[in-house]
Design an enzyme around this catalytic site. Structure first.
Site, short mmCIF file in Angstrom:
data_model
loop_
_atom_site.label_atom_id
_atom_site.label_comp_id
_atom_site.label_asym_id
_atom_site.label_seq_id
_atom_site.Cartn_x
_atom_site.Cartn_y
_atom_site.Cartn_z
N ARG A 58 0.87 -1.18 0.00
CA ARG A 58 0.00 0.00 0.00
C ARG A 58 0.90 1.23 0.00
O ARG A 58 2.12 1.10 0.11
CB ARG A 58 -1.02 0.01 1.15
CG ARG A 58 -0.69 -0.60 2.45
CD ARG A 58 0.37 0.10 3.26
NE ARG A 58 0.16 1.53 3.34
CZ ARG A 58 1.11 2.41 3.53
NH1 ARG A 58 2.38 2.02 3.68
NH2 ARG A 58 0.86 3.69 3.60
N GLY A 59 0.26 2.41 -0.11
CA GLY A 59 1.05 3.64 -0.26
C GLY A 59 1.15 3.92 -1.76
O GLY A 59 1.50 3.00 -2.54
N ALA A 60 0.82 5.15 -2.14
CA ALA A 60 0.66 5.46 -3.57
C ALA A 60 1.84 5.02 -4.45
O ALA A 60 1.65 4.27 -5.41
CB ALA A 60 0.37 6.95 -3.73
N GLN A 211 -1.86 2.51 9.85
CA GLN A 211 -0.58 2.60 9.13
C GLN A 211 0.45 3.37 9.94
O GLN A 211 1.66 3.12 9.81
CB GLN A 211 -0.77 3.29 7.78
CG GLN A 211 -1.52 2.50 6.74
CD GLN A 211 -2.99 2.84 6.74
OE1 GLN A 211 -3.56 3.16 7.78
NE2 GLN A 211 -3.62 2.77 5.60
N ASP A 252 -1.93 10.94 -2.17
CA ASP A 252 -2.34 9.91 -3.11
C ASP A 252 -2.70 10.50 -4.47
O ASP A 252 -2.58 9.84 -5.49
CB ASP A 252 -3.53 9.13 -2.55
CG ASP A 252 -3.04 8.21 -1.45
OD1 ASP A 252 -2.92 8.67 -0.31
OD2 ASP A 252 -2.73 7.04 -1.76
N ASN A 262 -5.33 12.44 0.59
CA ASN A 262 -4.41 11.60 1.37
C ASN A 262 -5.25 10.82 2.37
O ASN A 262 -6.48 10.98 2.43
CB ASN A 262 -3.34 12.46 2.05
CG ASN A 262 -2.21 11.62 2.64
OD1 ASN A 262 -1.66 10.76 1.97
ND2 ASN A 262 -1.90 11.83 3.91
O1 MRU Z 1 -4.48 3.27 2.13
P1 MRU Z 1 -2.99 3.50 2.01
O2 MRU Z 1 -2.22 2.96 3.15
O3 MRU Z 1 -2.47 3.04 0.68
O4 MRU Z 1 -2.85 5.07 2.05
C1 MRU Z 1 -1.57 5.62 1.99
C2 MRU Z 1 -1.53 7.09 2.14
O5 MRU Z 1 -2.54 7.75 2.27
C3 MRU Z 1 -0.18 7.73 2.02
O6 MRU Z 1 -0.09 8.85 2.84
C4 MRU Z 1 0.06 8.13 0.57
O7 MRU Z 1 -0.17 7.05 -0.28
C5 MRU Z 1 1.41 8.64 0.35
S1 MRU Z 1 2.62 7.39 0.45
C6 MRU Z 1 4.13 8.00 0.05
#
Ligand code: MRU
Length: 366
Positions: A58-60, A211, A252, A262
């Site tokens: 996960r994470g963009a 997270q 995101d 985000n």
């Molecule tokens: O649902 P997730 O854990 O994928 O959400 C992640 C976030 O919101 C992060 O802050 C975002 O993707 C930036 S990661 C460098």
């Protein structure tokens, strides 16, 4: 404040989000951290789509990198000799991955890069196209790491004026685990920490998926960066006490006017930060900026399984007969964002003008 025993921390960072090894994508299973360090092996595009949906990865930026490898795996899965069928198979795989999660634009950005490779090499033999797709996936991963280091470099300059060591509040995980390594918001924190400038990182636990408490804290722990975890509703308290020098988050998707999607809870933090006159920074690669959309209203917000709210680590805390909702992201209006930190520098408001100008300069290689 924050009396975790830093001397118990292991000395070397072991954060490895994903690894391409002998035609298998190995992902650290982010659902089981910090208690268990386990890896999931993806051998097919279907495995990767599932891993993205289920938040193994996960994470963009990490989702984008994984999707690139998903297409590499799709190319390896195809066994026939008919090129038309091969192209249809890759197109369908792109479709499959596109449906995995809707909010982070990096997923679509990476899939577009993979499709470009297909389009540019349509005349080659299947074997050659396959090689090129694998090469591109590896390149996307490597570039991401480089980009993160540059974000760290640009971001740390924003803190030059802060007297003494810095206290930063962060939300969710925008660290190595959310990228191919180093992170975006955590890249800035890592760069500051390398110069011993971090007094404390205040880590929002980030309900419902935790997270912050599970992943950001785990990363900081590995690297002996001082931190303490708070539940999300404590942020205002620490801001009101003057304990926060800046809020620093990832993104995101950033609309062309600067509105930023985000992790859910970011919007409330931005409002608190404005009230207490605390700078609110977003750190993100340029690939997170979606110039095709006018504002945050056009960002699709993912609603996830309600069990994520109903349960904490598998333990039911809200019975079935009570209603819950689970939007996974919110949009912070551009006017709450002090600056956006990218790999090519820092962008300031008014974003409607500055983002377009910045990206134009970026294309021209200035
Ligand atoms: O649902 P997730 O854990 O994928 O959400 C992640 C976030 O919101 C992060 O802050 C975002 O993707 C930036 S990661 C460098």
């Amino acid at each position: 404040m924050g009396n975790g025993d830093i001397n118990r921390y292991p000395a070397v960072s072991r954060v490895c989000t994903l690894k391409w090894e002998r035609q298998v994508l190995r992902l650290i299973d982010q659902r089981s951290l910090p208690f268990k360090e386990m890896y999931v092996s993806c051998r097919s595009v279907e495995n990767v789509a599932e891993a993205i949906k289920d938040m193994v990865v996960r994470g963009a930026p990490a989702i984008g990198v994984a999707a690139g490898y998903g297409i590499a795996l799709a190319a390896l899965q195809f066994k026939g000799k008919n090129k038309e069928k091969f192209i249809i198979h890759i197109d369908e795989s792109i479709k499959l991955l596109s449906g995995a999660r809707p909010t982070a634009i990096n997923l679509f950005w990476a899939l577009d890069r993979m499709r470009d490779v297909l389009d540019e090499n349509k005349n080659l033999e299947i074997e050659k196209i396959r090689e090129k797709l694998i090469e591109k996936a590896i390149e996307i991963e490597k570039q991401d790491l480089e980009i993160n280091r540059k974000i760290g470099h640009h971001g740390k300059k924003l803190f030059k004026e802060v007297k003494g060591n810095i206290r930063i509040l962060t939300h969710c995980n925008a660290g190595a685990l959310a990228t191919s390594g180093y992170g975006t918001a955590l890249a800035v924190i890592r760069s500051l920490s390398a110069e011993s400038k971090v007094a404390n990182v205040i880590v929002d636990e980030t309900r419902p998926f935790l997270q912050g408490a599970r992943l950001t804290a785990w990363e900081l722990y590995q690297e002996k960066i001082p931190f303490f975890i708070i539940s999300d509703n404590m942020a205002g308290y620490f801001m009101s006490k003057g304990d926060v020098d800046a809020v620093l988050v990832g993104a995101d998707r950033i609309a062309s006017n600067g509105d930023t999607a985000n992790k859910i809870g970011t919007l409330s933090l931005s409002i608190l930060a404005e009230y207490y006159r605390i700078p609110f920074y977003v750190a993100a690669p340029i690939s997170t900026i979606d110039m095709k959309i006018k504002s945050g209203d056009n960002i699709p917000i993912e609603y996830r399984d309600k069990r994520e709210v109903r349960e904490i680590l598998g333990k039911v805390i809200i019975p079935d007969f009570m209603a819950v909702e689970n939007p996974a992201f919110d949009v912070t209006p551009a006017d709450k964002i002090t600056a956006i930190i990218t790999e090519n520098g820092v962008v300031y408001p008014p974003y409607k003008k500055t983002l377009a100008k910045f990206l134009k300069m970026d294309k021209q290689g200035n």
